[in-house]
Design a protein around this motif. Structure first.
Motif, mmCIF file in Angstrom:
data_model
loop_
_atom_site.group_PDB
_atom_site.id
_atom_site.type_symbol
_atom_site.label_atom_id
_atom_site.label_comp_id
_atom_site.label_asym_id
_atom_site.label_seq_id
_atom_site.Cartn_x
_atom_site.Cartn_y
_atom_site.Cartn_z
ATOM 1 N N TRP A 1 8.498 -1.078 -4.070
ATOM 2 C CA TRP A 1 8.197 -1.153 -2.725
ATOM 3 C C TRP A 1 7.818 -1.081 -1.972
ATOM 4 O O TRP A 1 6.038 -1.555 -2.527
ATOM 5 N N LEU A 2 7.647 -1.958 -0.355
ATOM 6 C CA LEU A 2 6.476 -2.431 0.053
ATOM 7 C C LEU A 2 6.234 -1.138 1.557
ATOM 8 O O LEU A 2 7.701 -1.486 1.659
ATOM 9 N N ASP A 3 5.548 -1.105 1.535
ATOM 10 C CA ASP A 3 5.135 0.195 3.432
ATOM 11 C C ASP A 3 5.286 -1.091 3.956
ATOM 12 O O ASP A 3 4.737 -2.208 4.159
ATOM 13 N N PRO A 4 6.410 -0.342 4.881
ATOM 14 C CA PRO A 4 6.449 -1.969 6.309
ATOM 15 C C PRO A 4 4.873 -2.331 6.813
ATOM 16 O O PRO A 4 4.956 -3.248 8.197
ATOM 17 N N ARG A 5 3.982 -1.736 6.565
ATOM 18 C CA ARG A 5 3.036 -2.191 7.604
ATOM 19 C C ARG A 5 1.639 -3.266 6.825
ATOM 20 O O ARG A 5 1.584 -4.434 7.495
ATOM 21 N N MET B 1 0.093 1.348 -8.009
ATOM 22 C CA MET B 1 -0.211 1.441 -6.474
ATOM 23 C C MET B 1 -0.841 0.815 -6.179
ATOM 24 O O MET B 1 -2.427 0.404 -6.849
ATOM 25 N N ARG C 1 3.722 -1.062 -4.284
ATOM 26 C CA ARG C 1 4.159 0.192 -5.301
ATOM 27 C C ARG C 1 5.417 -0.640 -6.165
ATOM 28 O O ARG C 1 6.473 -1.110 -5.492
ATOM 29 N N GLY D 1 -2.051 1.856 -0.899
ATOM 30 C CA GLY D 1 -0.838 2.755 -0.705
ATOM 31 C C GLY D 1 0.082 1.715 0.128
ATOM 32 O O GLY D 1 1.695 2.564 -0.189
ATOM 33 N N THR D 2 -0.058 -0.171 -0.159
ATOM 34 C CA THR D 2 1.009 -0.452 0.518
ATOM 35 C C THR D 2 2.517 -0.608 -0.203
ATOM 36 O O THR D 2 2.754 -1.324 0.400
ATOM 37 N N SER E 1 10.853 -4.589 5.042
ATOM 38 C CA SER E 1 10.176 -3.727 4.074
ATOM 39 C C SER E 1 10.850 -3.736 2.881
ATOM 40 O O SER E 1 10.861 -4.480 1.477
ATOM 41 N N LYS E 2 12.445 -3.280 3.524
ATOM 42 C CA LYS E 2 12.934 -3.260 1.369
ATOM 43 C C LYS E 2 13.586 -4.816 1.169
ATOM 44 O O LYS E 2 13.438 -4.746 0.283
#
Length: 156
Positions: free
Chosen positions: A25-29, A5, A12, A9-10, A114-115
């Motif tokens: 995985w991408l955090d929408p931020r 990660m 992973r 944390g944005t 993001s997905k």
């Protein structure tokens, strides 16, 4: 399977047993800062794992020509580069011969979901890694083929 990660944390990533990228995985931020997105993904996907050639080279001590060829192959891996571009042309990924993600470019136009972006980045990275794997396999085959055998010859 292992996971890494980003410090914030944005980003992973999940890796398979051979270090291959399985999922991202991408955090929408992260979509708010597309200029830093690629750097975060690059940092997160950076691999510490490296194949140790030394035991293999020691085992080949009785075969100096093969040992020397393998040592040259090992030394050239970091300089080998393969680049893949996503189908929509919005993402490009460059992987080195030793499997490291060297460059990632993401167009701001790709930063809407993001997905979908994570899946597209992962697919593009895997595509570049597969190209490196094919190139490395062909090179290894050339190194180990008996002298005088035609290129691409297969045993069995």
């Amino acid at each position: 399977m292992t996971e890494k990660m980003s410090p914030d944390g944005t980003v992973r990533a999940a890796f398979g047993d051979r270090g291959e990228l399985v999922r991202l995985w991408l955090d929408p931020r992260v979509l708010r800062a597309p200029d830093r997105l690629a750097a975060r993904v690059l940092d997160t996907l950076a691999s510490e794992a490296e194949f140790d050639f030394e035991p293999v080279l020691q085992e080949l001590a009785g075969f100096p020509a093969l040992r020397d060829s393998l040592a040259r192959f090992r030394d050239e891996l970091p300089g080998v580069r393969e680049t893949a571009i996503s189908d929509d042309g919005l993402i490009s990924a460059t992987v080195t011969g030793d499997g490291r993600l060297a460059c990632l470019a993401v167009s701001p136009r790709a930063c809407h979901d993001s997905k979908a972006l994570a899946a597209a980045i992962a697919a593009t990275v895997r595509q570049a890694a597969k190209a490196v794997e094919r190139r490395n396999f062909a090179t290894a085959h050339e190194l180990t083929a008996p002298a005088g055998s035609p290129r691409g010859a297969r045993c069995g």
